[in-house]
Design a protein around this motif. Structure first.
Motif, PDB file in Angstrom:
ATOM      1  N   GLU A  17      35.899  42.462 -15.328  1.00  0.00           N
ATOM      2  CA  GLU A  17      36.314  42.306 -16.719  1.00  0.00           C
ATOM      3  C   GLU A  17      35.128  42.712 -17.585  1.00  0.00           C
ATOM      4  N   VAL A  18      35.217  43.887 -18.202  1.00  0.00           N
ATOM      5  CA  VAL A  18      34.064  44.438 -18.904  1.00  0.00           C
ATOM      6  C   VAL A  18      34.525  45.241 -20.112  1.00  0.00           C
ATOM      7  N   VAL A  19      33.718  45.201 -21.178  1.00  0.00           N
ATOM      8  CA  VAL A  19      33.941  46.030 -22.361  1.00  0.00           C
ATOM      9  C   VAL A  19      32.816  47.059 -22.409  1.00  0.00           C
ATOM     10  N   ILE A  20      33.198  48.338 -22.468  1.00  0.00           N
ATOM     11  CA  ILE A  20      32.218  49.426 -22.413  1.00  0.00           C
ATOM     12  C   ILE A  20      32.324  50.269 -23.673  1.00  0.00           C
ATOM     13  N   GLU A  21      31.184  50.542 -24.288  1.00  0.00           N
ATOM     14  CA  GLU A  21      31.120  51.438 -25.444  1.00  0.00           C
ATOM     15  C   GLU A  21      30.167  52.581 -25.117  1.00  0.00           C
ATOM     16  N   GLY A  22      30.542  53.783 -25.525  1.00  0.00           N
ATOM     17  CA  GLY A  22      29.723  54.953 -25.257  1.00  0.00           C
ATOM     18  C   GLY A  22      30.579  56.056 -24.670  1.00  0.00           C
ATOM     19  N   PRO A  23      29.938  57.116 -24.176  1.00  0.00           N
ATOM     20  CA  PRO A  23      28.499  57.202 -23.910  1.00  0.00           C
ATOM     21  C   PRO A  23      27.698  57.855 -25.034  1.00  0.00           C
ATOM     22  N   GLU A  24      26.399  57.593 -24.992  1.00  0.00           N
ATOM     23  CA  GLU A  24      25.419  58.317 -25.786  1.00  0.00           C
ATOM     24  C   GLU A  24      24.660  59.231 -24.834  1.00  0.00           C
ATOM     25  N   LEU A  25      24.601  60.509 -25.167  1.00  0.00           N
ATOM     26  CA  LEU A  25      23.908  61.459 -24.304  1.00  0.00           C
ATOM     27  C   LEU A  25      22.398  61.267 -24.428  1.00  0.00           C
ATOM     28  N   VAL A  26      21.759  60.981 -23.301  1.00  0.00           N
ATOM     29  CA  VAL A  26      20.308  60.808 -23.268  1.00  0.00           C
ATOM     30  C   VAL A  26      19.622  62.096 -22.841  1.00  0.00           C
ATOM     31  N   GLY A  27      20.200  62.768 -21.853  1.00  0.00           N
ATOM     32  CA  GLY A  27      19.629  64.022 -21.372  1.00  0.00           C
ATOM     33  C   GLY A  27      20.689  64.845 -20.670  1.00  0.00           C
ATOM     34  N   ASP A  28      20.588  66.171 -20.764  1.00  0.00           N
ATOM     35  CA  ASP A  28      21.591  67.053 -20.176  1.00  0.00           C
ATOM     36  C   ASP A  28      20.890  68.163 -19.411  1.00  0.00           C
ATOM     37  N   GLY A  29      20.339  67.808 -18.243  1.00  0.00           N
ATOM     38  CA  GLY A  29      19.665  68.780 -17.403  1.00  0.00           C
ATOM     39  C   GLY A  29      20.553  69.184 -16.245  1.00  0.00           C
ATOM     40  N   ARG A  31      21.885  67.244 -14.161  1.00  0.00           N
ATOM     41  CA  ARG A  31      22.993  66.305 -14.276  1.00  0.00           C
ATOM     42  C   ARG A  31      22.845  65.544 -15.588  1.00  0.00           C
ATOM     43  N   ARG A  32      23.981  65.063 -16.142  1.00  0.00           N
ATOM     44  CA  ARG A  32      23.962  64.352 -17.418  1.00  0.00           C
ATOM     45  C   ARG A  32      23.447  62.924 -17.242  1.00  0.00           C
ATOM     46  N   LEU A  33      22.573  62.512 -18.158  1.00  0.00           N
ATOM     47  CA  LEU A  33      22.120  61.131 -18.228  1.00  0.00           C
ATOM     48  C   LEU A  33      22.736  60.517 -19.477  1.00  0.00           C
ATOM     49  N   GLU A  34      23.532  59.453 -19.301  1.00  0.00           N
ATOM     50  CA  GLU A  34      24.275  58.853 -20.403  1.00  0.00           C
ATOM     51  C   GLU A  34      23.939  57.372 -20.532  1.00  0.00           C
ATOM     52  N   ARG A  35      24.028  56.870 -21.785  1.00  0.00           N
ATOM     53  CA  ARG A  35      23.740  55.458 -22.070  1.00  0.00           C
ATOM     54  C   ARG A  35      25.000  54.780 -22.598  1.00  0.00           C
ATOM     55  N   PHE A  36      25.266  53.587 -22.077  1.00  0.00           N
ATOM     56  CA  PHE A  36      26.442  52.812 -22.462  1.00  0.00           C
ATOM     57  C   PHE A  36      26.023  51.417 -22.911  1.00  0.00           C
ATOM     58  N   SER A  37      26.841  50.843 -23.796  1.00  0.00           N
ATOM     59  CA  SER A  37      26.742  49.424 -24.124  1.00  0.00           C
ATOM     60  C   SER A  37      27.787  48.691 -23.289  1.00  0.00           C
ATOM     61  N   VAL A  38      27.344  47.701 -22.524  1.00  0.00           N
ATOM     62  CA  VAL A  38      28.213  46.999 -21.578  1.00  0.00           C
ATOM     63  C   VAL A  38      28.225  45.511 -21.920  1.00  0.00           C
ATOM     64  N   THR A  39      29.420  44.946 -22.091  1.00  0.00           N
ATOM     65  CA  THR A  39      29.551  43.517 -22.382  1.00  0.00           C
ATOM     66  C   THR A  39      30.334  42.840 -21.265  1.00  0.00           C
ATOM     67  N   LEU A  40      29.706  41.844 -20.642  1.00  0.00           N
ATOM     68  CA  LEU A  40      30.323  41.048 -19.586  1.00  0.00           C
ATOM     69  C   LEU A  40      30.379  39.595 -20.024  1.00  0.00           C
ATOM     70  N   ASP A  41      31.404  38.897 -19.569  1.00  0.00           N
ATOM     71  CA  ASP A  41      31.576  37.488 -19.918  1.00  0.00           C
ATOM     72  C   ASP A  41      31.105  36.635 -18.747  1.00  0.00           C
ATOM     73  N   TYR A  42      29.932  36.004 -18.910  1.00  0.00           N
ATOM     74  CA  TYR A  42      29.393  35.134 -17.875  1.00  0.00           C
ATOM     75  C   TYR A  42      29.688  33.679 -18.242  1.00  0.00           C
ATOM     76  N   ASP A  43      30.682  33.085 -17.571  1.00  0.00           N
ATOM     77  CA  ASP A  43      31.028  31.672 -17.790  1.00  0.00           C
ATOM     78  C   ASP A  43      31.299  31.372 -19.258  1.00  0.00           C
ATOM     79  N   GLY A  44      32.051  32.271 -19.914  1.00  0.00           N
ATOM     80  CA  GLY A  44      32.431  32.043 -21.301  1.00  0.00           C
ATOM     81  C   GLY A  44      31.428  32.509 -22.323  1.00  0.00           C
ATOM     82  N   THR A  45      30.323  33.074 -21.884  1.00  0.00           N
ATOM     83  CA  THR A  45      29.295  33.566 -22.802  1.00  0.00           C
ATOM     84  C   THR A  45      29.199  35.082 -22.691  1.00  0.00           C
ATOM     85  N   PRO A  46      29.724  35.826 -23.681  1.00  0.00           N
ATOM     86  CA  PRO A  46      29.613  37.289 -23.628  1.00  0.00           C
ATOM     87  C   PRO A  46      28.152  37.729 -23.694  1.00  0.00           C
TER      88      PRO A  46
END
Length: 211
Positions: A17-29, A31-46
């Motif tokens: 169960e995850v919420v993902i935002e992105g990607p932001e391109l970090v590098g494109d050599g 192979r592509r290097l991408e950055r994401f914002s990842v939100t996980l719910d650990y015991d009710g605490t996002p």
């Protein structure tokens, strides 16, 4: 107290169960290097964190066996990260490589076998898959076992179009498996494949049709 449970109920990868935002391109050599914002719910605490992934894609590896000679064909190939990390960049490996586009994994394995050890497999069979480094790499490797004629292996191989230089090596299966306990080989594809071979050596004639 924790109690042992059956592998079918615990030792298995599961959806998250995850919420993902992105990607932001970090590098494109290479192979592509991408950055994401990842939100996980650990015991009710996002909890939100930033995660980078390198887009590798699907790959294949080949455990190339000569049953009649009881040999495995490995390769040596220079790896820059290994050179930086250990000072031993001349890596021992199994033949392996990327799947091109929509290429079927079996055909990719045949192609890589020819390119990297210079011989075509007489028989080939998919045996397992794994994720080499899921904390950073978007990569899934499929491993095949193949029957080859080790006597036909050249001294050098590699795809010229990829500026690839490999040196195939014929090694007895006993010697290859003994290397697992020495700490002198560090390539993950090779170690995992040799561990599979140690567990399944007796089944090779069945898997490869006595070829």
């Amino acid at each position: 107290m924790n109690k042992p449970v059956s592998p079918s109920s615990l030792v298995v990868d599961q959806p998250a169960e995850v919420v993902i935002e992105g990607p932001e391109l970090v590098g494109d050599g290479f192979r592509r290097l991408e950055r994401f914002s990842v939100t996980l719910d650990y015991d009710g605490t996002p909890t939100t964190m930033s995660r980078d992934i390198l887009r590798i894609g699907r790959t294949v590896g080949i455990v190339a066996i000569d049953l009649s000679r009881d040999e495995i064909v490995l390769i040596r190939q220079f790896r820059l990260p290994a050179h930086f990390l250990t000072g031993r960049g001349d890596n021992m490996e199994i033949p392996a490589g990327y799947i091109d586009g929509d290429e079927p994994p079996l055909e990719a394995a045949r192609r890589e076998c020819i390119e990297e050890i210079g011989v075509a497999p007489k028989a080939i069979r998919e045996v397992f898959s794994f994720l080499p480094a899921p904390g950073m790499l978007e990569e899934q490797a499929t491993i095949f076992v193949a029957s080859v004629d080790a006597s036909a292996v050249p001294e050098t191989a590699g795809a010229a179009s990829e500026i690839e230089h490999t040196r195939p090596l014929r090694v007895s299966i006993d010697e290859a498996l003994a290397a697992l306990g020495t700490g002198q080989i560090l390539n993950g594809y090779l170690i995992i494949s040799l561990q599979w071979l140690a567990l399944n050596r007796a089944r090779l004639p069945e898997l490869l049709g006595d070829s």
